[in-house]
Design a protein around this motif. Structure first.
Motif, PDB file in Angstrom:
ATOM      1  N   PHE A  66      30.859  22.933  26.391  1.00 26.88           N
ATOM      2  CA  PHE A  66      29.789  22.552  27.295  1.00 26.88           C
ATOM      3  C   PHE A  66      28.506  22.429  26.484  1.00 26.88           C
ATOM      4  O   PHE A  66      28.195  23.303  25.670  1.00 26.88           O
ATOM      5  CB  PHE A  66      29.619  23.591  28.411  1.00 26.88           C
ATOM      6  N   THR A 101      29.433  18.801  30.918  1.00 33.03           N
ATOM      7  CA  THR A 101      28.150  19.257  31.443  1.00 33.03           C
ATOM      8  C   THR A 101      28.252  19.392  32.957  1.00 33.03           C
ATOM      9  O   THR A 101      29.230  18.968  33.577  1.00 33.03           O
ATOM     10  CB  THR A 101      27.024  18.275  31.070  1.00 33.03           C
ATOM     11  N   ASP A 102      27.242  20.006  33.552  1.00 34.01           N
ATOM     12  CA  ASP A 102      27.139  20.150  35.015  1.00 34.01           C
ATOM     13  C   ASP A 102      28.373  20.763  35.672  1.00 34.01           C
ATOM     14  O   ASP A 102      28.857  20.264  36.699  1.00 34.01           O
ATOM     15  CB  ASP A 102      26.876  18.789  35.667  1.00 34.01           C
ATOM     16  N   GLN A 126      26.138  27.058  33.169  1.00 33.98           N
ATOM     17  CA  GLN A 126      26.630  26.346  31.989  1.00 33.98           C
ATOM     18  C   GLN A 126      26.970  27.324  30.858  1.00 33.98           C
ATOM     19  O   GLN A 126      27.941  27.130  30.123  1.00 33.98           O
ATOM     20  CB  GLN A 126      25.587  25.324  31.518  1.00 33.98           C
TER      21      GLN A 126
END
Length: 300
Positions: A91, A247-248, A54
């Motif tokens: 992010f 995210t992710d 991330q």
């Protein structure tokens, strides 16, 4: 409340000493494979890998946003407001929280819960969000398409995880790149500024930006990495900033091209290496956003 290819997701809240909720709802994430090593260090290894992925994705996002900011140098003042309103990429920042459970210390990964309509904009297998794909199809015949890229020789791919398939024998078009990689600088990013391709930019839509970001990450990392599996929400902040909060992510690492300093970097089971990169370019259609950023055009 959710489960992905690699993670189990739960909603969590912080409590104060009086048992009252403190702060907003958060999200806790753990590996689906934690039973393979449920030790403290085993969990921390998973968290470190997630946070590295991330964090590096966010570094690419900062480069992407900076490239958008720099567009004001190429347009006169009448268009600066238009440039400012282009969507940015961010992010969210995770953290590791230590809790005590049944007398034992345990660590969990926590990040803020995203508010809004959660969407997956692309994945690690070449999927592109339907809205972006349809818009890309409609823009394919623009008069001002320029630039070409050598045929990538893409093939069909149907795997999702990378555990055994990514010891690629190599892609035919990249076998000659070893010397180029050896002569490159040690920096992760190509710092050379790219100028927008000459054109009218009649078709710059919000839905194009996540796909352009994945393309950008590949080109600006000197083809070492690609950030995909972009998912999250599109939001407009109080100051008017329009932003994809994500995210992710998944990062594909090119096994052959990676310099020695990146050899030990791992990005989990969903890193599909060169195969994942090829899958992206098989479905990716360059749009005016790619051309704004001076990215190499994909010749279809």
């Amino acid at each position: 409340f959710g489960e992905g290819a690699e993670r189990i997701v739960r909603k969590v809240r912080y409590l104060n000493n009086f048992g009252q909720y403190v702060g907003p709802a958060m999200v806790a994430k753990e590996s689906r494979f934690v039973e393979l090593d449920d030790s403290y260090e085993g969990r921390m290894a998973y968290h470190r890998e997630f946070m590295r992925t991330q964090d590096i994705a966010n570094d690419f996002a900062k480069q992407f946003n900076s490239a958008l900011d720099n567009l004001t140098q190429h347009f006169d003042a009448r268009h600066h407001r238009w440039v400012k309103n282009l969507p940015r990429i961010e992010f969210i920042e995770p953290m590791v929280v230590e809790v005590e459970e049944n007398g034992q210390e345990r660590n969990i990964l926590v990040e803020k819960m995203l508010e809004g309509e959660y969407k997956k904009f692309n994945n690690n297998m070449g999927y592109v969000d339907k809205e972006a794909r349809l818009q890309e199809e409609s823009s394919r015949h623009l008069d001002d398409l320029v630039g070409q890229m050598n045929n990538l020789g893409l093939g069909a791919i149907d795997e999702e995880c990378s555990e055994e398939e990514d010891s690629d024998s190599g892609s035919e078009d990249e076998d000659d790149d070893d010397e180029e990689s050896a002569n490159e600088g040690d920096g992760l990013f190509d710092t050379a500024e790219s100028a927008p391709v000459s054109g009218t930019y009649r078709d710059v839509k919000d839905a194009y930006f996540p796909q352009a970001f994945s393309h950008f990450s590949y080109e600006k990392s000197k083809k070492h990495f690609m950030v995909v599996d972009l998912q999250g929400v599109f939001t407009v902040r109080p100051d008017g900033t329009r932003c994809y909060e994500l995210t992710d992510p998944v990062i594909h690492k090119h096994r052959k091209k990676s310099m020695q300093k990146y050899k030990t970097w791992t990005f989990g089971r969903t890193d599909r290496g060169e195969k994942g990169m090829k899958a992206f370019f098989k479905s990716h259609e360059c749009t005016d956003v790619c051309r704004l950023l001076g990215l190499t055009e994909i010749d279809r």
